[in-house]
Scaffold this motif. Structure first.
Motif, short mmCIF file in Angstrom:
data_model
loop_
_atom_site.label_atom_id
_atom_site.label_comp_id
_atom_site.label_asym_id
_atom_site.label_seq_id
_atom_site.Cartn_x
_atom_site.Cartn_y
_atom_site.Cartn_z
N TYR A 174 -10.36 0.91 30.10
CA TYR A 174 -8.98 0.57 29.73
C TYR A 174 -8.94 -0.92 29.47
O TYR A 174 -9.23 -1.72 30.37
N THR A 175 -8.62 -1.31 28.25
CA THR A 175 -8.76 -2.71 27.86
C THR A 175 -7.46 -3.26 27.28
O THR A 175 -6.63 -2.52 26.75
N VAL A 197 -10.95 -1.12 34.34
CA VAL A 197 -9.99 -1.96 33.62
C VAL A 197 -10.70 -3.24 33.19
O VAL A 197 -11.26 -3.96 34.03
N ARG A 198 -10.66 -3.53 31.90
CA ARG A 198 -11.38 -4.67 31.35
C ARG A 198 -10.44 -5.47 30.47
O ARG A 198 -9.90 -4.95 29.50
N ASP A 200 -9.39 -9.10 28.15
CA ASP A 200 -10.00 -10.13 27.32
C ASP A 200 -10.03 -11.49 28.02
O ASP A 200 -10.99 -12.25 27.83
N ASP A 201 -9.00 -11.80 28.81
CA ASP A 201 -8.97 -13.12 29.45
C ASP A 201 -10.04 -13.25 30.54
O ASP A 201 -10.47 -14.35 30.85
N GLU A 202 -10.50 -12.12 31.09
CA GLU A 202 -11.53 -12.17 32.13
C GLU A 202 -12.93 -11.98 31.57
O GLU A 202 -13.89 -12.57 32.09
N HIS A 203 -13.06 -11.13 30.52
CA HIS A 203 -14.41 -10.74 30.06
C HIS A 203 -14.67 -11.05 28.59
O HIS A 203 -15.78 -10.81 28.11
N GLY A 204 -13.68 -11.55 27.86
CA GLY A 204 -13.86 -11.76 26.43
C GLY A 204 -13.60 -10.48 25.66
O GLY A 204 -13.40 -9.40 26.23
N LEU A 205 -13.60 -10.59 24.33
CA LEU A 205 -13.38 -9.41 23.49
C LEU A 205 -14.51 -8.39 23.70
O LEU A 205 -15.69 -8.76 23.67
N THR A 209 -20.90 -1.90 23.52
CA THR A 209 -21.58 -1.68 24.81
C THR A 209 -20.59 -1.70 25.96
O THR A 209 -20.68 -0.89 26.89
N ALA A 210 -19.62 -2.61 25.89
CA ALA A 210 -18.62 -2.69 26.96
C ALA A 210 -17.65 -1.52 26.92
O ALA A 210 -17.18 -1.05 27.97
N LEU A 211 -17.33 -1.04 25.73
CA LEU A 211 -16.37 0.05 25.59
C LEU A 211 -17.00 1.42 25.84
O LEU A 211 -16.29 2.37 26.21
N LEU A 212 -18.31 1.54 25.65
CA LEU A 212 -18.99 2.84 25.75
C LEU A 212 -20.16 2.76 26.72
O LEU A 212 -21.30 3.10 26.37
N PRO A 213 -19.93 2.38 27.97
CA PRO A 213 -21.05 2.26 28.91
C PRO A 213 -21.67 3.61 29.25
O PRO A 213 -20.97 4.56 29.60
N GLY A 214 -22.98 3.71 29.11
CA GLY A 214 -23.69 4.92 29.51
C GLY A 214 -23.45 6.12 28.64
O GLY A 214 -23.73 7.25 29.05
#
Length: 345
Positions: A174-175, A197-198, A200-205, A209-214
Motif C-alpha cells: 500500500y503506497t 505500507v510504503r 514516498d517520503d520514507e522510501h522514495g518513489l 521490485t518494491a511494488l512486487l516483492p517475491g
C-alpha cells in the motif's frame, strides 16, 4: 362488452399492482434512492471522507462483489463512479470513500461539501468493471498480491477481506506520498504483516521490485491507483510467466500513437480539431461544457453520442456490436478512423 372490458381492465390493473417489483431495485441499470447515514474522515490530512449509504426504510440493497462501484447522481447533476469499499455481507448499507480533488471536475468537492448526514442521493448499480476471481474459486492462481496507490485502496479493501476469510494466501503493498494521505490505515493494520505500507517520503518513489516483492509464477496481481504505477507493474509482470494481471485506474488512460482528427457538430456546423494527444471529449467540452461525462475510461456510457458520418475508432469496453453498428460512440476514449466525424450531440 363495455362491462366485460371494464372488468378485464380492473383485473389487469390489480394483477400489475400485486406483482410489480420495486422499480428502484431493478437488476438492469437499476436506479434508486438512498440516504447518507454516516460520514467519516478516513485520512489524517482530512481529504478523504467515507459515506455510509442506506435505504430510508432500511430495506436490503442489491448485492455486490468486491471490485464493484456505484454511480452517484450528485445534487448538481454530475454523475460520478466510486468504488464500494465496505463489506459485501452488509446487505443494509453501502460504503464509498472519496478523496477531495479540487481540480478534478467538481465531483469530489461536492461529495465533501454538499452531502451531510441525512442527504438524499440517487445511485445506479452496483456494477463491476474490476471483478475479483479468488484462487480456487474461479482462478488458476495459487496466491494473490495486491498493490494499492492512495485512494486506490477502496476496491482492494473488500478483496482483501474476502481473501482473508477464505484462507487464501495473499500479500499487499500500500503506497502513497506519506501516511497522512493514506485512508483506512487502521483497517489495514488489522491484517498484520501481510500488508506493507510504503510511503514516498520514507522510501522514495517505488519501483517494480518494491511494488512486487517475491512475485512469481502462479500469482494473481490486483492493482489500483495512478496510471504511472500501473504502467510500472504491467511492464514488470509481462516478463514473468503464468501471472494474472488485473488493474483499475482512477484517471483516463494515456493516448498512445494518437492522430489528429476533426469533429463537426451537426446542429451548428461548427468544426473543431482534436489534437493527437487529446481526447474527443476534452475538445467537445471546450465549446460544449455541459456535455455529460463521468468515468473518462470507456465503461460508464455517460458520454455516448451518435455518429452521423465518419468512421469511429472504438476503444471502449461498454458498447455492444449492435450499438457500434448503429453509429454510437463513447467520446471519452474513442477516436476517428479517418479525418472527420460528424456528431449529433
Amino acid at each position: 362488452m363495455r362491462v366485460l372490458d371494464a372488468v378485464a381492465s380492473a383485473r389487469l390493473r390489480w394483477t400489475t399492482l400485486v406483482n410489480r417489483r420495486d422499480p428502484r431495485l431493478e437488476v438492469n441499470d437499476r436506479r434508486f434512492a438512498l440516504v447518507v447515514t454516516e460520514r467519516r474522515i478516513e485520512a489524517r490530512d482530512q481529504d478523504v471522507v467515507s459515506l455510509r449509504l442506506a435505504a430510508a426504510d432500511g430495506r436490503a440493497l442489491p448485492p455486490w462483489r468486491p471490485g464493484a462501484h456505484l454511480d452517484l447522481e450528485l445534487p448538481s447533476g454530475l454523475l460520478r463512479q466510486y468504488s464500494l469499499c465496505g463489506d459485501p455481507a452488509d446487505t443494509r448499507a453501502y460504503r464509498v470513500a472519496v478523496r477531495r480533488i479540487p481540480e478534478g471536475g467538481g465531483g469530489s468537492v461536492e461529495v465533501h461539501d454538499a452531502l451531510p448526514v441525512g442527504s438524499p442521493l440517487v445511485v445506479r448499480g452496483p456494477r463491476n468493471a474490476f471483478p475479483f476471481a479468488v484462487p480456487g474459486y474461479g482462478s488458476p492462481a495459487t496466491r494473490i498480491h495486491f498493490v494499492a496507490g492512495g485512494i486506490g485502496i477502496t476496491p482492494i479493501l473488500p478483496m482483501i477481506g474476502l481473501a482473508h476469510r477464505l484462507g487464501v494466501e495473499w500479500t499487499m503493498v500500500y503506497t502513497g506520498r506519506n501516511r497522512d494521505t493514506l485512508p483506512f490505515l487502521d483497517e489495514i493494520a488489522g491484517f498484520g504483516d501481510r500488508a506493507v505500507v510504503r510511503t514516498d517520503d520514507e522510501h522514495g518513489l517505488p519501483d517494480a521490485t518494491a511494488l512486487l516483492p517475491g512475485i512469481g509464477p502462479g500469482t494473481a496481481v490486483y492493482c489500483c491507483g495512478p496510471v504511472p504505477m500501473i504502467a510500472v507493474i504491467t511492464r514488470a509482470v509481462s516478463e514473468i510467466p503464468s501471472i494474472e494481471m488485473h488493474s483499475e485506474r482512477f484517471s483516463p488512460p494515456p493516448i498512445v500513437n494518437g492522430t489528429p482528427f476533426e469533429i463537426r457538430f451537426a446542429s451548428t456546423g461548427d468544426v473543431v480539431e482534436v489534437g493527437a494527444d487529446r481526447t474527443a471529449l476534452d475538445t467537445i467540452l471546450e465549446s460544449r461544457p455541459d456535455h455529460p461525462y463521468s468515468c473518462r475510461q470507456g465503461f460508464c456510457r455517460t458520454c455516448k453520442v451518435q455518429v452521423l458520418a465518419g468512421e469511429p475508432d472504438h476503444h471502449d469496453s461498454a458498447l455492444t456490436a449492435a450499438e457500434r453498428e448503429a453509429g454510437q460512440m463513447l467520446v471519452c476514449v474513442s477516436r476517428a478512423e479517418g479525418g472527420r466525424l460528424v456528431l449529433d450531440l
